[in-house]
Write a protein that holds these residues in place. Structure first.
Motif, PDB file in Angstrom:
ATOM      1  N   GLY A 140      -3.544   4.285  10.109  1.00  0.00           N
ATOM      2  CA  GLY A 140      -3.074   3.228  10.665  1.00  0.00           C
ATOM      3  C   GLY A 140      -1.680   2.686  10.112  1.00  0.00           C
ATOM      4  O   GLY A 140      -1.441   3.347   9.108  1.00  0.00           O
ATOM      5  N   CYS A 141      -0.967   1.757  10.703  1.00  0.00           N
ATOM      6  CA  CYS A 141       0.427   1.477  10.127  1.00  0.00           C
ATOM      7  C   CYS A 141       0.686   0.252  10.790  1.00  0.00           C
ATOM      8  O   CYS A 141       0.130  -0.202  11.664  1.00  0.00           O
ATOM      9  N   THR A 142       1.604  -0.421  10.193  1.00  0.00           N
ATOM     10  CA  THR A 142       2.262  -1.646  10.599  1.00  0.00           C
ATOM     11  C   THR A 142       3.457  -1.643  10.883  1.00  0.00           C
ATOM     12  O   THR A 142       4.441  -1.094   9.976  1.00  0.00           O
ATOM     13  N   ILE A 143       4.160  -1.748  12.027  1.00  0.00           N
ATOM     14  CA  ILE A 143       5.425  -1.615  12.251  1.00  0.00           C
ATOM     15  C   ILE A 143       6.231  -3.169  12.766  1.00  0.00           C
ATOM     16  O   ILE A 143       5.646  -3.691  13.266  1.00  0.00           O
ATOM     17  N   LYS A 144       7.275  -3.031  12.521  1.00  0.00           N
ATOM     18  CA  LYS A 144       8.410  -4.064  13.192  1.00  0.00           C
ATOM     19  C   LYS A 144       8.985  -3.698  14.403  1.00  0.00           C
ATOM     20  O   LYS A 144       9.642  -2.520  14.192  1.00  0.00           O
ATOM     21  N   ALA A 145       9.187  -4.250  15.373  1.00  0.00           N
ATOM     22  CA  ALA A 145       9.814  -3.916  16.837  1.00  0.00           C
ATOM     23  C   ALA A 145      10.332  -5.333  17.395  1.00  0.00           C
ATOM     24  O   ALA A 145       9.494  -6.481  17.117  1.00  0.00           O
ATOM     25  N   ALA A 146      11.180  -5.262  17.982  1.00  0.00           N
ATOM     26  CA  ALA A 146      11.597  -6.577  18.840  1.00  0.00           C
ATOM     27  C   ALA A 146      10.708  -6.962  19.845  1.00  0.00           C
ATOM     28  O   ALA A 146      10.740  -7.929  20.144  1.00  0.00           O
ATOM     29  N   SER A 147      10.192  -6.052  20.237  1.00  0.00           N
ATOM     30  CA  SER A 147       8.964  -6.105  21.644  1.00  0.00           C
ATOM     31  C   SER A 147       7.992  -5.299  21.403  1.00  0.00           C
ATOM     32  O   SER A 147       7.862  -4.301  20.819  1.00  0.00           O
ATOM     33  N   PRO A 148       6.683  -5.628  22.328  1.00  0.00           N
ATOM     34  CA  PRO A 148       5.718  -4.770  22.267  1.00  0.00           C
ATOM     35  C   PRO A 148       6.097  -3.244  22.884  1.00  0.00           C
ATOM     36  O   PRO A 148       5.846  -2.087  22.433  1.00  0.00           O
ATOM     37  N   ASN A 149       6.869  -3.559  24.127  1.00  0.00           N
ATOM     38  CA  ASN A 149       7.395  -2.260  24.698  1.00  0.00           C
ATOM     39  C   ASN A 149       8.103  -1.358  23.657  1.00  0.00           C
ATOM     40  O   ASN A 149       8.041  -0.159  23.685  1.00  0.00           O
ATOM     41  N   GLN A 150       9.134  -1.893  22.710  1.00  0.00           N
ATOM     42  CA  GLN A 150       9.617  -1.161  21.793  1.00  0.00           C
ATOM     43  C   GLN A 150       8.663  -0.342  20.714  1.00  0.00           C
ATOM     44  O   GLN A 150       8.850   0.769  20.350  1.00  0.00           O
ATOM     45  N   ALA A 151       7.978  -1.309  20.295  1.00  0.00           N
ATOM     46  CA  ALA A 151       6.653  -0.661  19.483  1.00  0.00           C
ATOM     47  C   ALA A 151       6.130   0.628  20.019  1.00  0.00           C
ATOM     48  O   ALA A 151       5.749   1.476  19.490  1.00  0.00           O
ATOM     49  N   GLU A 152       5.731   0.436  21.227  1.00  0.00           N
ATOM     50  CA  GLU A 152       4.933   1.552  21.910  1.00  0.00           C
ATOM     51  C   GLU A 152       5.892   2.849  21.913  1.00  0.00           C
ATOM     52  O   GLU A 152       5.594   3.901  21.586  1.00  0.00           O
ATOM     53  N   LYS A 153       7.279   2.624  22.295  1.00  0.00           N
ATOM     54  CA  LYS A 153       8.036   3.693  22.564  1.00  0.00           C
ATOM     55  C   LYS A 153       8.203   4.371  21.021  1.00  0.00           C
ATOM     56  O   LYS A 153       8.236   5.565  20.910  1.00  0.00           O
ATOM     57  N   MET A 154       8.363   3.416  20.053  1.00  0.00           N
ATOM     58  CA  MET A 154       8.793   4.096  18.802  1.00  0.00           C
ATOM     59  C   MET A 154       7.495   5.052  18.244  1.00  0.00           C
ATOM     60  O   MET A 154       7.802   6.354  17.648  1.00  0.00           O
ATOM     61  N   ILE A 155       6.132   4.727  18.445  1.00  0.00           N
ATOM     62  CA  ILE A 155       5.171   5.278  18.097  1.00  0.00           C
ATOM     63  C   ILE A 155       5.110   6.551  18.867  1.00  0.00           C
ATOM     64  O   ILE A 155       4.688   7.738  18.487  1.00  0.00           O
ATOM     65  N   LEU A 156       5.114   6.198  20.262  1.00  0.00           N
ATOM     66  CA  LEU A 156       4.953   7.371  21.251  1.00  0.00           C
ATOM     67  C   LEU A 156       5.413   8.631  21.165  1.00  0.00           C
ATOM     68  O   LEU A 156       5.282   9.752  21.350  1.00  0.00           O
ATOM     69  N   ARG A 157       7.010   8.267  20.574  1.00  0.00           N
ATOM     70  CA  ARG A 157       8.108   9.282  20.381  1.00  0.00           C
ATOM     71  C   ARG A 157       7.326  10.279  19.433  1.00  0.00           C
ATOM     72  O   ARG A 157       7.496  11.535  19.565  1.00  0.00           O
ATOM     73  N   GLU A 158       6.874   9.777  18.454  1.00  0.00           N
ATOM     74  CA  GLU A 158       6.452  10.533  17.363  1.00  0.00           C
ATOM     75  C   GLU A 158       4.922  11.239  17.552  1.00  0.00           C
ATOM     76  O   GLU A 158       4.805  12.294  17.333  1.00  0.00           O
ATOM     77  N   VAL A 159       4.063  10.517  18.325  1.00  0.00           N
ATOM     78  CA  VAL A 159       2.775  11.024  18.822  1.00  0.00           C
ATOM     79  C   VAL A 159       3.093  12.304  19.523  1.00  0.00           C
ATOM     80  O   VAL A 159       2.346  13.445  19.489  1.00  0.00           O
ATOM     81  N   SER A 160       3.764  12.005  20.639  1.00  0.00           N
ATOM     82  CA  SER A 160       4.187  13.240  21.551  1.00  0.00           C
ATOM     83  C   SER A 160       4.631  14.471  20.956  1.00  0.00           C
ATOM     84  O   SER A 160       4.377  15.615  21.437  1.00  0.00           O
ATOM     85  N   LYS A 161       5.249  14.330  19.866  1.00  0.00           N
ATOM     86  CA  LYS A 161       5.745  15.500  19.074  1.00  0.00           C
ATOM     87  C   LYS A 161       4.609  16.348  18.571  1.00  0.00           C
ATOM     88  O   LYS A 161       4.572  17.487  18.200  1.00  0.00           O
ATOM     89  N   ALA A 162       3.562  15.627  18.074  1.00  0.00           N
ATOM     90  CA  ALA A 162       2.532  16.018  17.598  1.00  0.00           C
ATOM     91  C   ALA A 162       1.339  16.765  18.442  1.00  0.00           C
ATOM     92  O   ALA A 162       0.456  17.420  18.043  1.00  0.00           O
ATOM     93  N   VAL A 163       1.286  16.280  19.761  1.00  0.00           N
ATOM     94  CA  VAL A 163       0.187  16.677  20.504  1.00  0.00           C
ATOM     95  C   VAL A 163       0.503  17.685  21.172  1.00  0.00           C
ATOM     96  O   VAL A 163       1.592  18.256  21.546  1.00  0.00           O
TER      97      VAL A 163
END
Ligand SMILES: [Mn+2]
Length: 324
Positions: free
Chosen positions: A301-324
């Motif tokens: 788990g992690c806690t992140i700062k982002a301007a919006s839910p949309n941005q938070a989602e993008k930040m995480i998905l970018r990293e997860v897509s690299k891993a799957v």
């Protein structure tokens, strides 16, 4: 051997503070209760202080109400203690503000199974092979030559059950089952424990689960599946934040899913909590670490700062897509 060092340190001290991580779950709560009980039986003075309350599912555990919350100390401090035992925390920061009570003069015992543990203690016993800290407390009881009481067995069994998803996750070993067998012999009501930990939820929580699931999303290839818990859903359902535990199991169970994510809005605008679950070969601990979080290879788990839910989602998905 670190276990012997833990035993030495326990024998050397008289007054203990015991703490576990913020947003505690069954392993944190159960291990804490078990070690507190063992220490008390050795004639030690013990206080348990946590940043956050135990989850609703753990409120049946014996002595759980004797855990004090940091916010309820009201300037009284923790009272006298000479040794702090920290369980299930990869870093000392994970205990939140309780850290402020642990001054330089205190001995810190670190008992944990996170691979990312930074060895913050004066005595460190870190075993990433242990499915739960509960398993380690079981070993500790053996080393201390203390026959487990029924209540202690119940808290340890619960700790193991939570971290192994009731013996379903890949961290479950033959040893886990051997320990469980020994615990069950203390005449535990296994069915009741299972119900408390995994089945029973409030009506509000069940309603919230419906709201959360109705927003389920997936990546184009279906390898990443995620859900959101928004403040609006929380308000509409009347459930509390901690009643959303275990929700991530459902996106995780979607066929083809390699990584499941659970995004949560928090009370603070712009701060989001993210739970990650990885299937075979997907190390979510590495991903969470990039955002200052951590955990285990298959659950982090992690806690992140982002301007919006949309941005938070993008930040995480970018990293997860690299891993799957
Ligand atoms: Mn744990």
């Amino acid at each position: 051997m670190s276990l012997s060092k833990v035993v030495d340190a326990i024998r050397r001290h008289k007054r203990f503070l015991i703490s576990a991580h913020i947003d505690p779950e069954g392993d944190a709560v159960g291990s804490q209760l078990a070690i507190a009980s063992l220490l008390r039986r050795m004639g030690k003075k013990v206080v348990m202080i946590d940043e956050d309350p135990p989850p609703a599912s753990c409120m049946f555990l014996p002595q759980v109400k004797s855990i004090t919350l940091y916010k309820d100390l009201k300037g009284k401090g923790a009272g006298k203690f000479d040794c702090a035992v920290i369980v299930d925390c990869p870093t000392l920061e994970r205990i939140g503000r309780v850290k402020e009570l642990i001054t330089e003069d205190k001995t810190v015992i670190n008992i944990d199974h996170h691979v990312s543990n930074d060895m913050f203690g004066d005595v460190n016993w870190v075993d990433p092979k242990a499915a739960a800290v509960g398993e380690m407390i079981f070993e500790l009881s053996k080393k201390l030559k203390l026959e487990l009481a029924r209540d202690e067995a119940e808290t340890i069994y619960s700790a193991i059950l939570i971290d192994t998803g009731s013996f379903r996750y890949s961290n479950t070993t033959a040893k886990t089952h051997m320990i469980a067998a020994e615990l069950i012999r203390k005449r535990l009501d296994m069915n009741a424990i299972y119900e408390h930990l995994f089945e029973l939820r409030s009506f509000q929580s069940t309603y919230l689960l419906g709201l959360v699931l109705s927003g389920i999303k997936k990546s184009k290839d279906g390898k990443i599946v995620w859900v959101w818990l928004t403040r609006r859903m929380l308000k509409k359902s009347g459930a509390s934040f901690d009643e959303a535990e275990n929700f991530i199991g459902l996106p995780r169970s979607v066929r083809g899913c390699k990584a499941a994510l659970f995004f949560k809005e928090t009370e603070k605008r712009g701060i989001f909590k993210v739970s990650l679950r990885g299937k075979k070969d997907v190390d979510v601990n590495k991903i969470a670490s990039k955002f200052g979080g951590g955990g285990h290879a298959r659950a982090a788990g992690c806690t992140i700062k982002a301007a919006s839910p949309n941005q938070a989602e993008k930040m995480i998905l970018r990293e997860v897509s690299k891993a799957v």
